[in-house]
Design a protein around this motif. Structure first.
Motif, PDB file in Angstrom:
ATOM      1  N   GLU A   3       0.891  -1.341  -0.017  1.00 38.38           N
ATOM      2  CA  GLU A   3       0.038   0.073   0.104  1.00 38.38           C
ATOM      3  C   GLU A   3       1.002   1.214   0.123  1.00 38.38           C
ATOM      4  OE1 GLU A   3      -3.469   2.179   2.688  1.00 38.38           O
ATOM      5  OE2 GLU A   3      -2.908   0.040   3.374  1.00 38.38           O
ATOM      6  N   ALA A   4       1.929   1.026   0.631  1.00 35.60           N
ATOM      7  CA  ALA A   4       2.795   2.596   0.957  1.00 35.60           C
ATOM      8  C   ALA A   4       3.754   2.846  -0.522  1.00 35.60           C
ATOM      9  CB  ALA A   4       4.022   2.188   2.087  1.00 35.60           C
ATOM     10  N   ALA A   5       3.740   1.334  -1.182  1.00 38.38           N
ATOM     11  CA  ALA A   5       4.436   1.530  -2.445  1.00 38.38           C
ATOM     12  C   ALA A   5       3.599   2.256  -3.492  1.00 38.38           C
ATOM     13  CB  ALA A   5       4.902   0.252  -3.031  1.00 38.38           C
ATOM     14  N   ASP A   6       2.282   1.840  -3.293  1.00 37.10           N
ATOM     15  CA  ASP A   6       1.306   2.438  -4.382  1.00 37.10           C
ATOM     16  C   ASP A   6       1.239   3.978  -4.115  1.00 37.10           C
ATOM     17  OD1 ASP A   6       0.495   0.091  -5.601  1.00 37.10           O
ATOM     18  OD2 ASP A   6      -0.929  -0.471  -4.244  1.00 37.10           O
ATOM     19  N   LEU A   7       0.884   4.308  -2.686  1.00 37.48           N
ATOM     20  CA  LEU A   7       1.189   5.845  -2.273  1.00 37.48           C
ATOM     21  C   LEU A   7       2.047   6.577  -2.817  1.00 37.48           C
ATOM     22  CD1 LEU A   7      -0.084   5.355   1.591  1.00 37.48           C
ATOM     23  CD2 LEU A   7      -1.613   6.451  -0.648  1.00 37.48           C
ATOM     24  N   ALA A   8       3.368   5.957  -2.633  1.00 37.95           N
ATOM     25  CA  ALA A   8       4.497   6.589  -3.258  1.00 37.95           C
ATOM     26  C   ALA A   8       4.583   6.845  -4.933  1.00 37.95           C
ATOM     27  CB  ALA A   8       5.989   5.969  -2.652  1.00 37.95           C
ATOM     28  N   LYS A   9       3.978   5.936  -5.493  1.00 33.61           N
ATOM     29  CA  LYS A   9       4.041   5.696  -6.853  1.00 33.61           C
ATOM     30  C   LYS A   9       2.930   6.748  -7.475  1.00 33.61           C
ATOM     31  CE  LYS A   9       3.430   2.704 -10.940  1.00 33.61           C
ATOM     32  NZ  LYS A   9       2.916   1.252 -11.423  1.00 33.61           N
ATOM     33  N   ALA A  10       1.855   7.028  -6.625  1.00 32.05           N
ATOM     34  CA  ALA A  10       0.748   7.963  -7.075  1.00 32.05           C
ATOM     35  C   ALA A  10       1.405   9.431  -6.757  1.00 32.05           C
ATOM     36  CB  ALA A  10      -0.313   7.469  -6.216  1.00 32.05           C
ATOM     37  N   ALA A  11       2.220   9.678  -5.715  1.00 31.31           N
ATOM     38  CA  ALA A  11       2.856  10.701  -5.558  1.00 31.31           C
ATOM     39  C   ALA A  11       3.752  11.348  -6.727  1.00 31.31           C
ATOM     40  CB  ALA A  11       3.397  10.856  -4.188  1.00 31.31           C
ATOM     41  N   GLY A  15       4.026  14.496  -9.509  1.00 33.01           N
ATOM     42  CA  GLY A  15       5.085  15.123  -9.483  1.00 33.01           C
ATOM     43  C   GLY A  15       5.354  15.800  -8.030  1.00 33.01           C
ATOM     44  N   ASP A  16       4.820  14.989  -6.908  1.00 36.09           N
ATOM     45  CA  ASP A  16       4.993  15.498  -5.406  1.00 36.09           C
ATOM     46  C   ASP A  16       5.918  14.494  -4.761  1.00 36.09           C
ATOM     47  OD1 ASP A  16       4.813  16.222  -2.988  1.00 36.09           O
ATOM     48  OD2 ASP A  16       2.723  15.986  -2.826  1.00 36.09           O
ATOM     49  N   LEU A  17       7.443  14.777  -5.323  1.00 33.90           N
ATOM     50  CA  LEU A  17       8.451  13.981  -4.956  1.00 33.90           C
ATOM     51  C   LEU A  17       8.614  13.902  -3.292  1.00 33.90           C
ATOM     52  CD1 LEU A  17      10.866  15.112  -7.757  1.00 33.90           C
ATOM     53  CD2 LEU A  17       8.813  13.485  -7.853  1.00 33.90           C
ATOM     54  N   ILE A  18       8.479  14.893  -2.793  1.00 34.85           N
ATOM     55  CA  ILE A  18       8.588  15.069  -1.234  1.00 34.85           C
ATOM     56  C   ILE A  18       7.626  14.102  -0.644  1.00 34.85           C
ATOM     57  CG2 ILE A  18       8.715  16.378   0.874  1.00 34.85           C
ATOM     58  CD1 ILE A  18       9.607  18.641  -1.060  1.00 34.85           C
ATOM     59  N   ALA A  19       6.432  14.079  -0.904  1.00 33.57           N
ATOM     60  CA  ALA A  19       5.382  13.306  -0.614  1.00 33.57           C
ATOM     61  C   ALA A  19       5.763  11.749  -0.876  1.00 33.57           C
ATOM     62  CB  ALA A  19       4.038  13.719  -0.799  1.00 33.57           C
ATOM     63  N   ALA A  20       6.256  11.534  -1.911  1.00 37.69           N
ATOM     64  CA  ALA A  20       6.620  10.135  -2.395  1.00 37.69           C
ATOM     65  C   ALA A  20       7.646   9.624  -1.358  1.00 37.69           C
ATOM     66  CB  ALA A  20       7.088  10.353  -3.674  1.00 37.69           C
ATOM     67  N   TYR A  21       8.588  10.411  -1.196  1.00 38.48           N
ATOM     68  CA  TYR A  21       9.759  10.054  -0.288  1.00 38.48           C
ATOM     69  C   TYR A  21       9.478   9.707   1.010  1.00 38.48           C
ATOM     70  CZ  TYR A  21      14.329  10.185   2.089  1.00 38.48           C
ATOM     71  OH  TYR A  21      15.563   9.811   2.867  1.00 38.48           O
ATOM     72  N   ASP A  22       8.604  10.845   1.587  1.00 38.89           N
ATOM     73  CA  ASP A  22       8.108  10.674   2.969  1.00 38.89           C
ATOM     74  C   ASP A  22       7.294   9.376   3.262  1.00 38.89           C
ATOM     75  OD1 ASP A  22       9.355  12.890   3.511  1.00 38.89           O
ATOM     76  OD2 ASP A  22       7.665  14.124   3.591  1.00 38.89           O
ATOM     77  N   ALA A  23       6.350   9.094   2.246  1.00 37.13           N
ATOM     78  CA  ALA A  23       5.744   7.853   2.305  1.00 37.13           C
ATOM     79  C   ALA A  23       6.501   6.499   2.372  1.00 37.13           C
ATOM     80  CB  ALA A  23       4.766   7.775   1.195  1.00 37.13           C
ATOM     81  N   THR A  24       7.505   6.565   1.641  1.00 39.82           N
ATOM     82  CA  THR A  24       8.512   5.265   1.775  1.00 39.82           C
ATOM     83  C   THR A  24       9.213   5.336   3.007  1.00 39.82           C
ATOM     84  OG1 THR A  24      10.417   6.524   0.668  1.00 39.82           O
ATOM     85  CG2 THR A  24       8.752   5.426  -0.714  1.00 39.82           C
ATOM     86  N   VAL A  25       9.718   6.376   3.621  1.00 36.41           N
ATOM     87  CA  VAL A  25      10.527   6.381   4.854  1.00 36.41           C
ATOM     88  C   VAL A  25       9.602   6.002   5.866  1.00 36.41           C
ATOM     89  CG1 VAL A  25      11.517   8.236   6.467  1.00 36.41           C
ATOM     90  CG2 VAL A  25      11.883   8.552   4.260  1.00 36.41           C
TER      91      VAL A  25
END
Length: 432
Positions: A3-11, A15-25
């Protein structure tokens, strides 16, 4: 995929790179052990330009041993980024390394993604014949030839461009598969890749812009405006003008505050158009309501809360209360402007400011005139709508007592020496 990978991929797609990185962390700290979430983290760092850190994590996470060719290809992508950033004398060798990495994955998997990247890198490395051979082989793949989805379509376009078929490329990029894609991150990457190939083949800048225009992302907007009381007739006129500007400018992301009047109207029109709204409040919400929403009269607070409910995100530039310093507003506005510019930069796109403004400059750190001036001072385009004769004489409550302290906006850079915390007290004089 987790689920987290899906959230990061959607971010990443937004183009929301910071949100993508934060989701993975957060996911990794929470115990997510999947390679998928680590792959998304590496991609987020790569798109932010943090190539060396991304490469370190790629190796530490063992993605080079993944069974998924796309996860393994992240390492080749990082080698490509390194190569493109290398000094001219070292670039050819670095491009060769990146080509070999992509090519090995393609030969093993037959996947068109590493295949087309290998073809492009062969071209950039001066191996034109090999590039053409790979491009022709990819065009022989029925899935690529059919161009039934976005990735197959842009792979086809890239292969055609390597082979010199500029007219055919334009036709593919105008096709239904590309038009239907809302993966703005992927579109941005494709535009950069195609533009890079076109430049290598000698195409001029204007022609390159025309070629990749179908991939252009929507614009990021900063919005602002004068505060005023409710006025149904004026608001109807404003809405029509705002809607026309947002359509003409192809606005896809909106950043700003939610004061009564101009702010709120632009935000509402953006939401009604399906544009994600990112609210940036300058300070404590209750103080903002007291100073910038309720003075407009009954009804504005309900509209404020409706916008908050529908917003894609809400952030506070500062958690402090309002102490009567206009720089608190100015700081919030500049944060919203920065976020809009950052989104545009991450998508290699454009940004625009939309303001309901009387054209008069503001004398101080805050106000619509100050926001327009700040935006333009950094090279931004601003589209203004005149406020007409709406009632702007609002009464605000007095701010909280400042307590006699003088305040200032400041940036603090903190650094330290590795191992400093292990020094004993007796060693400090020698250290200093």
């Amino acid at each position: 995929m987790s689920e987290a990978a899906d959230l990061a991929k959607a971010a990443l797609s937004r183009g929301d790179l910071i949100a993508a990185y934060d989701a993975t962390v957060s996911a990794i700290e929470g115990g997510d052990e999947s390679k998928a979430v680590r792959h998304q983290q590496v991609l987020a760092l790569a798109r932010m330009g943090d190539t060396e850190r991304a490469m370190g994590l790629f190796e530490a996470y063992g993605l080079d041993r993944s069974q998924d060719p796309h996860e393994r290809a992240a390492g080749a992508r990082l080698l490509k980024d390194r190569a493109l950033a290398s000094p001219e004398g070292e670039r050819l060798f670095a491009l060769e390394r990146a080509f070999e990495a992509y090519h090995a994955i393609y030969l093993e998997s037959g996947d068109s993604f590493p295949g087309i990247n290998a073809a492009t890198l062969a071209l950039l490395a001066g191996r034109e014949q090999r590039a053409r051979e790979l491009a022709a082989a990819l065009l022989g793949d029925p899935a690529v030839a059919a161009a039934g989805d976005y990735y197959m379509a842009v792979t086809k376009a890239e292969a055609l461009l390597i082979l010199g078929g500029k007219k055919d490329v334009a036709e593919v990029l105008r096709g239904a598969a590309v038009r239907a894609s809302r993966d703005h991150g992927a579109r941005s990457g494709s535009a950069r890749q195609l533009s890079r190939i076109a430049a290598h083949l000698g195409m001029g800048e204007a022609a390159r812009r025309t070629l990749v225009a179908p991939l252009a992302p929507p614009k990021a907007m900063h919005f602002c405006g004068h505060m005023f009381t409710a006025d149904a007739a004026a608001e109807a006129r404003f809405r029509e003008e705002i809607d026309e500007i947002l359509a003409r400018e192809d606005v896809g992301f909106a950043y700003g505050a939610l004061a009564c009047g101009g702010d709120m109207l632009i935000a509402e029109v953006a939401l009604d158009r399906g544009v994600p709204l990112h609210v940036v409040l300058p300070f404590d919400e209750e103080d903002f309501l007291a100073q910038s929403v309720r003075p407009g009269g009954e009804g504005w607070e309900a509209r404020f809360r409706a916008c908050i409910e529908r917003a894609a995100s809400v952030v506070r530039a500062s958690e402090t209360e309002f102490f009567g310093d206009p720089r608190q507003y100015g700081y919030g506005s500049r944060m919203a402007m920065g976020l809009a510019r950052l989104r545009a930069a991450h998508l290699a796109g454009d940004s625009v400011q939309v303001a309901i403004w009387d054209g008069k400059p503001s004398h101080g750190a805050a106000g619509t005139g100050a926001d327009v001036a700040a935006w333009k001072a950094h090279g931004g385009r601003s589209k203004a709508i005149g406020p007409g004769d709406v009632a702007r004489d609002l009464t605000r409550p007095p701010p909280r007592a400042a307590g006699g302290y003088e305040r200032a906006l400041a940036a603090i850079l903190f650094t330290g020496f590795k191992g400093f915390s292990t020094l004993k007290e007796s060693a400090l004089p020698a250290f200093w």
